[in-house]
Design an enzyme around this catalytic site. Structure first.
Site, PDB file in Angstrom:
ATOM      1  N   LYS A   1     -33.869  16.487   8.751  1.00  7.27           N
ATOM      2  CA  LYS A   1     -34.252  17.531   7.792  1.00  7.27           C
ATOM      3  C   LYS A   1     -35.611  17.239   7.138  1.00  7.27           C
ATOM      4  O   LYS A   1     -36.499  18.088   7.134  1.00  7.27           O
ATOM      5  CB  LYS A   1     -33.177  17.668   6.687  1.00  7.27           C
ATOM      6  CG  LYS A   1     -31.792  17.976   7.215  1.00  7.27           C
ATOM      7  CD  LYS A   1     -30.768  18.051   6.110  1.00  7.27           C
ATOM      8  CE  LYS A   1     -30.565  16.777   5.336  1.00  7.27           C
ATOM      9  NZ  LYS A   1     -30.034  15.653   6.108  1.00  7.27           N
TER      10      LYS A   1
ATOM     11  N   SER B   1     -27.045  13.324   7.168  1.00  5.78           N
ATOM     12  CA  SER B   1     -28.100  12.368   6.842  1.00  5.78           C
ATOM     13  C   SER B   1     -28.636  11.780   8.149  1.00  5.78           C
ATOM     14  O   SER B   1     -27.854  11.382   9.014  1.00  5.78           O
ATOM     15  CB  SER B   1     -27.520  11.258   5.955  1.00  5.78           C
ATOM     16  OG  SER B   1     -28.503  10.281   5.702  1.00  5.78           O
ATOM     17  N   GLY B   2     -29.939  11.795   8.305  1.00  2.00           N
ATOM     18  CA  GLY B   2     -30.542  11.264   9.529  1.00  2.00           C
ATOM     19  C   GLY B   2     -30.678  12.288  10.637  1.00  2.00           C
ATOM     20  O   GLY B   2     -31.131  11.976  11.737  1.00  2.00           O
TER      21      GLY B   2
ATOM     22  N   GLY C   1     -27.970  19.613   7.415  1.00  2.00           N
ATOM     23  CA  GLY C   1     -27.471  18.735   8.473  1.00  2.00           C
ATOM     24  C   GLY C   1     -27.110  17.377   7.900  1.00  2.00           C
ATOM     25  O   GLY C   1     -27.370  17.093   6.717  1.00  2.00           O
TER      26      GLY C   1
ATOM     27  N   SER D   1     -26.638  19.596   1.953  1.00  2.00           N
ATOM     28  CA  SER D   1     -25.896  20.810   1.550  1.00  2.00           C
ATOM     29  C   SER D   1     -24.669  21.023   2.445  1.00  2.00           C
ATOM     30  O   SER D   1     -24.641  21.960   3.239  1.00  2.00           O
ATOM     31  CB  SER D   1     -26.805  22.042   1.547  1.00  2.00           C
ATOM     32  OG  SER D   1     -27.582  22.165   2.705  1.00  2.00           O
TER      33      SER D   1
HETATM   34  P1  ADP Z   1     -32.668  13.503   7.090  1.00  2.00           P
HETATM   35  O1  ADP Z   1     -33.755  14.031   6.204  1.00  2.00           O
HETATM   36  O2  ADP Z   1     -31.884  14.591   7.760  1.00  2.00           O
HETATM   37  O3  ADP Z   1     -31.808  12.480   6.444  1.00  2.00           O
HETATM   38  P2  ADP Z   1     -34.825  12.105   8.404  1.00  2.00           P
HETATM   39  O4  ADP Z   1     -35.824  13.187   8.654  1.00  2.00           O
HETATM   40  O5  ADP Z   1     -35.043  11.211   7.203  1.00  2.00           O
HETATM   41  O6  ADP Z   1     -33.375  12.778   8.330  1.00  2.00           O
HETATM   42  O7  ADP Z   1     -34.689  11.159   9.676  1.00  2.00           O
HETATM   43  C1  ADP Z   1     -34.588  11.679  10.987  1.00  2.00           C
HETATM   44  C2  ADP Z   1     -35.062  10.632  11.993  1.00  2.00           C
HETATM   45  O8  ADP Z   1     -34.816  11.114  13.314  1.00  2.00           O
HETATM   46  C3  ADP Z   1     -36.543  10.316  11.903  1.00  2.00           C
HETATM   47  O9  ADP Z   1     -36.753   8.945  12.125  1.00  2.00           O
HETATM   48  C4  ADP Z   1     -37.132  11.153  13.052  1.00  2.00           C
HETATM   49  O10 ADP Z   1     -38.343  10.615  13.557  1.00  2.00           O
HETATM   50  C5  ADP Z   1     -36.025  11.084  14.092  1.00  2.00           C
HETATM   51  N1  ADP Z   1     -35.994  12.230  15.014  1.00  2.00           N
HETATM   52  C6  ADP Z   1     -35.898  12.151  16.356  1.00  2.00           C
HETATM   53  N2  ADP Z   1     -35.896  13.364  16.921  1.00  2.00           N
HETATM   54  C7  ADP Z   1     -36.004  14.258  15.917  1.00  2.00           C
HETATM   55  C8  ADP Z   1     -36.072  15.694  15.870  1.00  2.00           C
HETATM   56  N3  ADP Z   1     -36.025  16.444  16.950  1.00  2.00           N
HETATM   57  N4  ADP Z   1     -36.168  16.273  14.653  1.00  2.00           N
HETATM   58  C9  ADP Z   1     -36.214  15.526  13.519  1.00  2.00           C
HETATM   59  N5  ADP Z   1     -36.162  14.186  13.492  1.00  2.00           N
HETATM   60  C10 ADP Z   1     -36.054  13.534  14.691  1.00  2.00           C
END
Ligand code: ADP
Length: 212
Positions: free
Chosen positions: A42, A38-39, A36, A110
């Protein structure tokens, strides 16, 4: 064993098999592949699902994109070529963990479907569980956990997925999570429930064990 630059390397057969290790662990190995923007959640979900599995005595390990780029993939950038090599290496590492009978949680943007497919092809059918963390660019950008979107919009980061580099949405993932609207807890349970079935040791294996 595919393209190999060292022609005099012979595959070394090993005495212990994946099945031996899975039997000892009490569950099957599996790659849970979180993809997915960024943000999109994952890393958060990989860690939370791992904690949940760990509590229930599953053997787990998390591979996280940012962390891998500090070590194994420290020499790689974000060009298409480097992204492809990045996922290839992660896939090979994930395969080793699965061969060790573990549930490996991989959190990587990815963005290219063909790279995710290549990882899927590294393991047997059923050992790759693709989870699409489905969250709109708008929400990911409003979260901007690491301040990267702001930098990307300002032109300070090149090849940023969703802004200046494509993200290919998975066509047929094992699970789609609405990480833009659902809570973390809800998503964790969705993954946990689906995965628990996947890693259950099969009847055939139990029977074979009984006859040993
Ligand atoms: P990625 O690894 O995809 O870049 P992160 O896990 O670092 O994303 O960040 C995701 C952010 O979104 C976190 O602050 C998390 O608390 C928030 N968030 C809100 N709802 C969800 C959800 N359902 N699943 C995952 N993260 C969530």
């Amino acid at each position: 064993m595919g393209d190999n630059k060292s022609s005099n390397v012979v595959w070394q057969d090993v005495a212990l098999t994946r099945q031996d290790r899975e039997r000892k662990n009490g569950h099957r190995g599996l790659i849970i592949w979180f993809t997915g923007l960024s943000g999109s959640g994952k890393s958060t979900l990989a860690q939370a699902v791992e904690a949940r599995l760990h509590r229930e005595d599953f053997h787990t390990y998390t591979l996280d994109g940012d962390n891998m780029r500090h070590g194994l993939c420290a020499d790689l950038g974000f060009s298409n070529e480097d992204r492809i090599e990045n996922i290839r290496r992660i896939g090979e590492v994930a395969r080793l963990f699965v061969d060790g009978g573990n549930i490996v949680l991989a959190a990587f943007i990815s963005p290219f479907a063909s790279d995710r497919q290549k990882v899927r092809n590294l393991v047997d059918p059923g050992s790759f569980f693709e989870v699409h963390c489905n969250c709109s660019l708008e929400i990911c950008e409003s979260r901007d956990i690491k301040g990267l979107y702001r930098k990307a919009r300002a032109g300070q980061i090149r090849d940023f997925t969703g802004i200046s580099s494509p993200y290919e949405v998975p066509r047929n993932p094992e699970l789609i999570l609405d990480t833009g609207a659902s809570t973390v807890e809800t998503c964790v349970e969705q993954v946990f429930e689906a995965v628990r079935e996947r890693v259950r040791l099969g009847e055939a294996m139990a029977l074979r064990d009984a006859n040993r």
